[in-house]
Scaffold this motif. Structure first.
Motif, PDB file in Angstrom:
ATOM      1  N   LEU A  10       0.486 -38.366 -73.793  1.00 15.59           N
ATOM      2  CA  LEU A  10       1.077 -39.533 -74.436  1.00 15.59           C
ATOM      3  C   LEU A  10       2.571 -39.517 -74.183  1.00 15.59           C
ATOM      4  CD1 LEU A  10      -0.741 -39.622 -77.887  1.00 15.59           C
ATOM      5  CD2 LEU A  10      -1.108 -41.114 -75.936  1.00 15.59           C
ATOM      6  N   THR A  11       3.001 -40.461 -73.412  1.00 15.67           N
ATOM      7  CA  THR A  11       4.434 -40.568 -73.160  1.00 15.67           C
ATOM      8  C   THR A  11       4.901 -41.916 -73.663  1.00 15.67           C
ATOM      9  OG1 THR A  11       4.032 -41.463 -70.946  1.00 15.67           O
ATOM     10  CG2 THR A  11       4.348 -39.083 -71.135  1.00 15.67           C
ATOM     11  N   ARG A  92      -9.115 -54.423 -82.404  1.00 21.65           N
ATOM     12  CA  ARG A  92      -9.335 -53.047 -82.859  1.00 21.65           C
ATOM     13  C   ARG A  92      -8.013 -52.388 -83.276  1.00 21.65           C
ATOM     14  NH1 ARG A  92     -13.285 -48.913 -79.734  1.00 21.65           N
ATOM     15  NH2 ARG A  92     -13.536 -47.507 -81.473  1.00 21.65           N
ATOM     16  N   SER A  93      -6.963 -52.592 -82.487  1.00 23.98           N
ATOM     17  CA  SER A  93      -5.646 -52.043 -82.828  1.00 23.98           C
ATOM     18  C   SER A  93      -5.135 -52.648 -84.127  1.00 23.98           C
ATOM     19  CB  SER A  93      -4.640 -52.327 -81.707  1.00 23.98           C
ATOM     20  OG  SER A  93      -5.013 -51.692 -80.522  1.00 23.98           O
ATOM     21  N   MET A  94      -5.332 -53.949 -84.295  1.00 23.84           N
ATOM     22  CA  MET A  94      -4.860 -54.634 -85.501  1.00 23.84           C
ATOM     23  C   MET A  94      -5.602 -54.152 -86.741  1.00 23.84           C
ATOM     24  SD  MET A  94      -2.337 -56.452 -84.613  1.00 23.84           S
ATOM     25  CE  MET A  94      -2.129 -57.314 -86.148  1.00 23.84           C
ATOM     26  N   SER A 116       4.489 -51.659 -71.687  1.00 27.71           N
ATOM     27  CA  SER A 116       3.188 -52.130 -72.160  1.00 27.71           C
ATOM     28  C   SER A 116       2.700 -51.370 -73.385  1.00 27.71           C
ATOM     29  CB  SER A 116       2.158 -52.013 -71.034  1.00 27.71           C
ATOM     30  OG  SER A 116       1.968 -50.652 -70.712  1.00 27.71           O
ATOM     31  N   GLN A 117       3.625 -50.713 -74.093  1.00 32.00           N
ATOM     32  CA  GLN A 117       3.260 -49.988 -75.305  1.00 32.00           C
ATOM     33  C   GLN A 117       4.135 -50.434 -76.468  1.00 32.00           C
ATOM     34  OE1 GLN A 117       3.741 -45.908 -73.949  1.00 32.00           O
ATOM     35  NE2 GLN A 117       1.516 -45.687 -73.893  1.00 32.00           N
ATOM     36  N   VAL A 118       3.545 -50.370 -77.659  1.00 31.16           N
ATOM     37  CA  VAL A 118       4.262 -50.703 -78.888  1.00 31.16           C
ATOM     38  C   VAL A 118       4.047 -49.562 -79.865  1.00 31.16           C
ATOM     39  CG1 VAL A 118       4.479 -52.336 -80.793  1.00 31.16           C
ATOM     40  CG2 VAL A 118       3.916 -53.171 -78.518  1.00 31.16           C
ATOM     41  N   ILE A 130       0.899 -45.596 -81.670  1.00 29.32           N
ATOM     42  CA  ILE A 130       1.241 -46.174 -80.375  1.00 29.32           C
ATOM     43  C   ILE A 130       0.032 -46.955 -79.885  1.00 29.32           C
ATOM     44  CG2 ILE A 130       1.887 -45.731 -77.989  1.00 29.32           C
ATOM     45  CD1 ILE A 130       3.155 -43.107 -78.933  1.00 29.32           C
ATOM     46  N   PHE A 131       0.249 -48.226 -79.576  1.00 23.62           N
ATOM     47  CA  PHE A 131      -0.814 -49.080 -79.056  1.00 23.62           C
ATOM     48  C   PHE A 131      -0.431 -49.579 -77.674  1.00 23.62           C
ATOM     49  CE2 PHE A 131      -1.139 -50.021 -83.723  1.00 23.62           C
ATOM     50  CZ  PHE A 131      -2.360 -49.411 -83.930  1.00 23.62           C
TER      51      PHE A 131
END
Length: 190
Positions: A10-11, A92-94, A116-118, A130-131
């Motif tokens: 995970l970066t 699913r993330s929400m 592309s990550q939040v 992290i999504f």
């Protein structure tokens, strides 16, 4: 026990754009729009199986969902100059974010966007989510929202909900209900 080497690395570059938002406001906004997310998760409809986070240049945040026949929009003024780029988060993330928000002690959630990550930083809970964003184009929802309306109805929410629940019982399996609204009356006729 699983070998830690089997997990992907995970970066996340925490130097991206960031904004602080109130936990209760985010939670309320999600509750207002999540019902309208398309439940089909096929690759062709992944843009509608998501929630669109639209940080508008005028200092507003819109959360927008659509299931292809209706649209849900929740808007708040954030008044921030350092706004994030619009992004899509999967249903699913929400749902995961909603669950964490409901039990979080953190009042101000830091949202950091990097490519592309939040990242959602819950400082008081010592938790970071992290999504990956959904790589799809959300429809131009602003173009389908009318700028003005011919008829406006002002009703007490509890009364309107009561009427709609009663109508759903009477209508049975009908797909729609016709509302007849007359000027000067203090109630709605169905």
């Amino acid at each position: 026990m699983m070998d830690p080497e089997e997990f992907p690395a995970l970066t996340f570059d925490v130097s991206g754009n960031a904004i602080l938002l109130d936990k209760n406001i985010i939670s309320t906004m999600i509750d207002k729009v999540l019902f309208c997310v398309l439940k089909d998760s096929s690759p062709l409809s992944r843009n509608l199986n998501s929630v669109y986070w639209d940080f508008r240049r005028s200092g507003f945040l819109n959360l927008v969902t659509s299931d292809s026949f209706r649209l849900a929009l929740s808007e708040i003024e954030v008044g921030e100059e350092n706004l994030l780029s619009p992004f899509l988060l999967s249903l699913r993330s929400m749902e995961e974010l909603r669950l964490i928000l409901s039990s979080s002690k953190t009042e101000k959630i830091e949202i950091i966007q990097s490519g592309s990550q939040v990242l959602f930083n819950f400082e008081d809970d010592d938790l970071q989510l992290i999504f990956n964003t959904v790589e799809a184009e959300f429809p131009d929802y602003l173009s389908i929202i009318p700028q003005s309306f011919i008829t406006k109805i002002k009703a007490r929410t509890s009364d309107f909900l009561y009427i709609m629940k009663r109508m759903s019982i009477v209508s049975g399996k009908e797909e729609y209900t016709l509302m007849n609204i007359k000027d000067g009356l203090n109630h709605l006729l169905f």
